[in-house]
Design a protein around this motif. Structure first.
Motif, PDB file in Angstrom:
ATOM      1  N   SER A 241       0.832  -1.203   0.000  1.00 24.59           N
ATOM      2  CA  SER A 241       0.000   0.000   0.000  1.00 24.59           C
ATOM      3  C   SER A 241       0.865   1.251   0.000  1.00 24.59           C
ATOM      4  N   PHE A 242       0.477   2.243  -0.812  1.00 20.44           N
ATOM      5  CA  PHE A 242       1.225   3.490  -0.958  1.00 20.44           C
ATOM      6  C   PHE A 242       0.275   4.670  -0.735  1.00 20.44           C
ATOM      7  N   ASN A 243       0.813   5.759  -0.175  1.00 19.81           N
ATOM      8  CA  ASN A 243      -0.011   6.933   0.090  1.00 19.81           C
ATOM      9  C   ASN A 243       0.844   8.199   0.009  1.00 19.81           C
ATOM     10  N   LEU A 244       0.300   9.218  -0.646  1.00 22.02           N
ATOM     11  CA  LEU A 244       0.904  10.544  -0.691  1.00 22.02           C
ATOM     12  C   LEU A 244      -0.162  11.562  -0.308  1.00 22.02           C
ATOM     13  N   VAL A 245       0.171  12.431   0.643  1.00 22.82           N
ATOM     14  CA  VAL A 245      -0.753  13.484   1.059  1.00 22.82           C
ATOM     15  C   VAL A 245      -0.040  14.828   0.958  1.00 22.82           C
ATOM     16  N   HIS A 246      -0.633  15.734   0.192  1.00 24.96           N
ATOM     17  CA  HIS A 246      -0.045  17.065   0.014  1.00 24.96           C
ATOM     18  C   HIS A 246      -1.066  18.125   0.412  1.00 24.96           C
ATOM     19  N   ILE A 247      -0.633  19.081   1.211  1.00 27.16           N
ATOM     20  CA  ILE A 247      -1.498  20.192   1.623  1.00 27.16           C
ATOM     21  C   ILE A 247      -0.892  21.486   1.102  1.00 27.16           C
ATOM     22  N   LEU A 248      -1.628  22.146   0.212  1.00 26.23           N
ATOM     23  CA  LEU A 248      -1.154  23.366  -0.432  1.00 26.23           C
ATOM     24  C   LEU A 248      -1.882  24.582   0.137  1.00 26.23           C
ATOM     25  N   PRO A 249      -1.188  25.460   0.868  1.00 23.78           N
ATOM     26  CA  PRO A 249      -1.826  26.699   1.325  1.00 23.78           C
ATOM     27  C   PRO A 249      -2.067  27.613   0.124  1.00 23.78           C
ATOM     28  N   LEU A 250      -3.284  28.114  -0.020  1.00 27.71           N
ATOM     29  CA  LEU A 250      -3.620  28.961  -1.162  1.00 27.71           C
ATOM     30  C   LEU A 250      -3.674  30.436  -0.781  1.00 27.71           C
ATOM     31  N   ALA A 251      -4.312  30.731   0.310  1.00 29.91           N
ATOM     32  CA  ALA A 251      -4.448  32.111   0.777  1.00 29.91           C
ATOM     33  C   ALA A 251      -4.830  32.042   2.252  1.00 29.91           C
ATOM     34  N   ASP A 252      -5.192  33.155   2.815  1.00 32.54           N
ATOM     35  CA  ASP A 252      -5.574  33.180   4.217  1.00 32.54           C
ATOM     36  C   ASP A 252      -6.764  32.251   4.461  1.00 32.54           C
ATOM     37  N   LYS A 253      -6.564  31.220   5.322  1.00 32.41           N
ATOM     38  CA  LYS A 253      -7.601  30.258   5.694  1.00 32.41           C
ATOM     39  C   LYS A 253      -8.110  29.443   4.513  1.00 32.41           C
ATOM     40  N   GLN A 254      -7.268  29.260   3.477  1.00 31.23           N
ATOM     41  CA  GLN A 254      -7.633  28.446   2.331  1.00 31.23           C
ATOM     42  C   GLN A 254      -6.540  27.413   2.062  1.00 31.23           C
ATOM     43  N   THR A 255      -6.955  26.165   1.825  1.00 36.99           N
ATOM     44  CA  THR A 255      -6.005  25.089   1.532  1.00 36.99           C
ATOM     45  C   THR A 255      -6.569  24.172   0.465  1.00 36.99           C
ATOM     46  N   LEU A 256      -5.669  23.453  -0.204  1.00 33.08           N
ATOM     47  CA  LEU A 256      -6.048  22.414  -1.149  1.00 33.08           C
ATOM     48  C   LEU A 256      -5.295  21.140  -0.750  1.00 33.08           C
ATOM     49  N   LYS A 257      -6.053  20.142  -0.310  1.00 33.08           N
ATOM     50  CA  LYS A 257      -5.459  18.882   0.151  1.00 33.08           C
ATOM     51  C   LYS A 257      -5.657  17.800  -0.899  1.00 33.08           C
ATOM     52  N   THR A 258      -4.571  17.109  -1.259  1.00 36.27           N
ATOM     53  CA  THR A 258      -4.611  16.014  -2.213  1.00 36.27           C
ATOM     54  C   THR A 258      -4.162  14.734  -1.528  1.00 36.27           C
ATOM     55  N   ASP A 259      -5.012  13.718  -1.571  1.00 38.12           N
ATOM     56  CA  ASP A 259      -4.743  12.430  -0.921  1.00 38.12           C
ATOM     57  C   ASP A 259      -4.775  11.342  -1.992  1.00 38.12           C
ATOM     58  N   LEU A 260      -3.604  10.766  -2.336  1.00 42.70           N
ATOM     59  CA  LEU A 260      -3.498   9.729  -3.351  1.00 42.70           C
ATOM     60  C   LEU A 260      -3.191   8.387  -2.696  1.00 42.70           C
ATOM     61  N   ARG A 261      -3.921   7.341  -3.105  1.00 45.31           N
ATOM     62  CA  ARG A 261      -3.735   6.016  -2.516  1.00 45.31           C
ATOM     63  C   ARG A 261      -3.680   4.943  -3.615  1.00 45.31           C
ATOM     64  N   TYR A 262      -2.789   3.990  -3.421  1.00 46.16           N
ATOM     65  CA  TYR A 262      -2.692   2.857  -4.353  1.00 46.16           C
ATOM     66  C   TYR A 262      -2.325   1.610  -3.564  1.00 46.16           C
ATOM     67  N   ALA A 263      -2.981   0.499  -3.877  1.00 43.66           N
ATOM     68  CA  ALA A 263      -2.677  -0.765  -3.207  1.00 43.66           C
ATOM     69  C   ALA A 263      -2.679  -1.892  -4.236  1.00 43.66           C
ATOM     70  N   ARG A 264      -1.693  -2.763  -4.110  1.00 38.75           N
ATOM     71  CA  ARG A 264      -1.607  -3.957  -4.967  1.00 38.75           C
ATOM     72  C   ARG A 264      -1.741  -5.188  -4.081  1.00 38.75           C
ATOM     73  N   SER A 265      -2.798  -5.970  -4.322  1.00 36.14           N
ATOM     74  CA  SER A 265      -3.087  -7.147  -3.503  1.00 36.14           C
ATOM     75  C   SER A 265      -2.988  -8.410  -4.343  1.00 36.14           C
ATOM     76  N   THR A 266      -2.341  -9.435  -3.796  1.00 38.82           N
ATOM     77  CA  THR A 266      -2.200 -10.723  -4.480  1.00 38.82           C
ATOM     78  C   THR A 266      -2.502 -11.854  -3.508  1.00 38.82           C
ATOM     79  N   ASP A 267      -2.693 -13.058  -4.047  1.00 40.22           N
ATOM     80  CA  ASP A 267      -3.021 -14.202  -3.196  1.00 40.22           C
ATOM     81  C   ASP A 267      -1.788 -14.676  -2.437  1.00 40.22           C
ATOM     82  N   ASP A 268      -2.050 -15.511  -1.425  1.00 38.34           N
ATOM     83  CA  ASP A 268      -0.958 -16.097  -0.640  1.00 38.34           C
ATOM     84  C   ASP A 268      -1.192 -17.588  -0.428  1.00 38.34           C
TER      85      ASP A 268
END
Length: 388
Positions: A241-268
């Motif tokens: 499982s992989f995850n990247l979270v980025h929080i970009l401040p835009l202006a006073d009291k404004q943000t843009l949050k990006t949450d990316l997730r990827y998972a590779r599942s296989t049998d065992d």
């Protein structure tokens, strides 16, 4: 009955009283101890209106109490301590044929027990910034997350090692062998979620007594955090499982949050698990408002695999009822949140969201499956300054 200083400290803290124990100030085990008591009054009503439903309605009302007590550590290079979760549940109302809400422990007649209790205790040891816990506990990471959406929480029996020796880096590894589900008073072996249109099949036994995970999070920059976890439910599935979270401040009291997730599942060995899960959630925040858009896509020969029963999967479109993780399913989410603290009412929040999923593989003889869900929530957390 004579109580020890520790017993008195835990009892007073559980009632929300601020403690000062000068006579025990040199004992870190006591001084750093803390306890909270949470009361949950839970009414649950689910109406099954589709044709052919085996149960028309699930409806129960219950009162629960959760006491969480965490000690400090003994003094010295190696510190030792204890953590405990005490749980009580009481049935207030449950009619004939309306049980199985997961609020209460089932009885042998198909209904629910009048009350239940449980205690989860974990021993812990600490050296520098590394902590080892062994016993019964909750987990919350990308590989395993205890469900806490009913009267009492789900707990696991095992061990966990967390290290924060390097600034910005948290390493996390653990081993789990049994689970005590949120509507149960007994520990049992582990299994995998296979329901819905996941297309997951298991041969040679559906349970195991070993789940391992290893991973961590690293703060790459002030606004960017990356995470990776490897997990293995022995004989059933392996997952990266992989995850990247980025929080970009835009202006006073404004943000843009990006949450990316990827998972590779296989049998065992004993399953046919083969899944790639891609998810993204973008949230724009301005003062107390948050506007979010989410996308999730399943590919591979099966749907997403994760621990049963009702463990929270690390998916952007896992919500109240569905996880939108069936075979080949793609789904979208639109969400709005408002925090009333921005207008002077701290503790009050509102959330509403709508999700729709399609392209579910229902087999060669059937058309593609579709589903949708909408949720709304108004929640208030009582503020300490208002409590006598």
């Amino acid at each position: 009955m004579t109580q020890s200083p520790l017993a008195r400290a835990v009892a007073l803290a559980a009632l929300g009283t601020c403690l000062t124990l000068p006579s025990l100030a040199q004992a870190e085990f006591i001084k750093d101890s803390k306890a909270t008591l949470e009361a949950r009054n839970f009414y649950f009503n689910r109406d099954f209106r589709q044709d052919g439903a085996s149960q028309a309605k699930r409806e129960e009302w219950a009162q629960g109490f959760i006491l969480r007590a965490d000690s400090g550590y003994t003094e010295g290079t190696f510190g030792f301590g204890l953590d405990a979760i005490g749980m009580l549940g009481f049935k207030l109302d449950s009619g004939g044929g309306t049980a199985n809400t997961d609020l209460l422990v089932p009885d042998r007649s198909g209904g629910s027990q009048d009350y239940s209790s449980d205690l989860a205790v974990a021993a812990k040891a600490k050296v520098s910034k590394t902590t080892l816990r062994v016993g019964s506990m909750q987990f919350k990471n990308m590989a395993i997350a205890s469900s806490d959406s009913r009267l009492t929480p789900q707990v696991f029996k095992g061990g966990q090692l967390i290290s924060q020796e390097i600034d910005g880096l948290t390493l996390d590894g653990g081993y789990v062998r049994e689970v005590n589900n949120r509507n149960s008073g007994d520990f049992e072996d582990l299994s995998m979620t296979t329901g819905g249109r996941r297309g997951i099949s298991v041969t040679g036994g559906s349970t195991t007594d070993a789940f391992t995970f290893l991973g961590g999070t690293y703060k790459l920059t002030q606004n960017l955090t990356g995470a990776y976890y490897y997990s293995n439910l022995e004989d059933l599935y392996k997952q990266n499982s992989f995850n990247l979270v980025h929080i970009l401040p835009l202006a006073d009291k404004q943000t843009l949050k990006t949450d990316l997730r990827y998972a590779r599942s296989t049998d065992d060995g004993r399953s046919n698990v083969d899944n790639k899960a891609l998810g993204a959630m973008i949230t724009y925040g301005i003062e107390g408002h948050s506007f979010g858009l989410g996308y999730q896509k399943m590919s591979g020969n099966t749907g997403f695999a994760y621990l049963a029963t009702s463990t929270d999967p690390f998916l952007v479109n896992y919500v109240q009822i569905s996880d939108f993780a069936n075979k080949d399913e793609q789904s979208w989410q639109a969400r709005y949140d408002f925090n009333f603290a921005s207008i002077g009412i701290p503790g009050l929040t509102f959330m509403t969201r709508y999700l729709t999923g399609d392209n579910v593989d229902r087999g060669a003889a059937a058309s593609e499956g579709k589903e949708w869900e909408r949720n709304s929530e108004l929640m208030y957390v009582f503020q300490p300054e208002f409590i006598e």
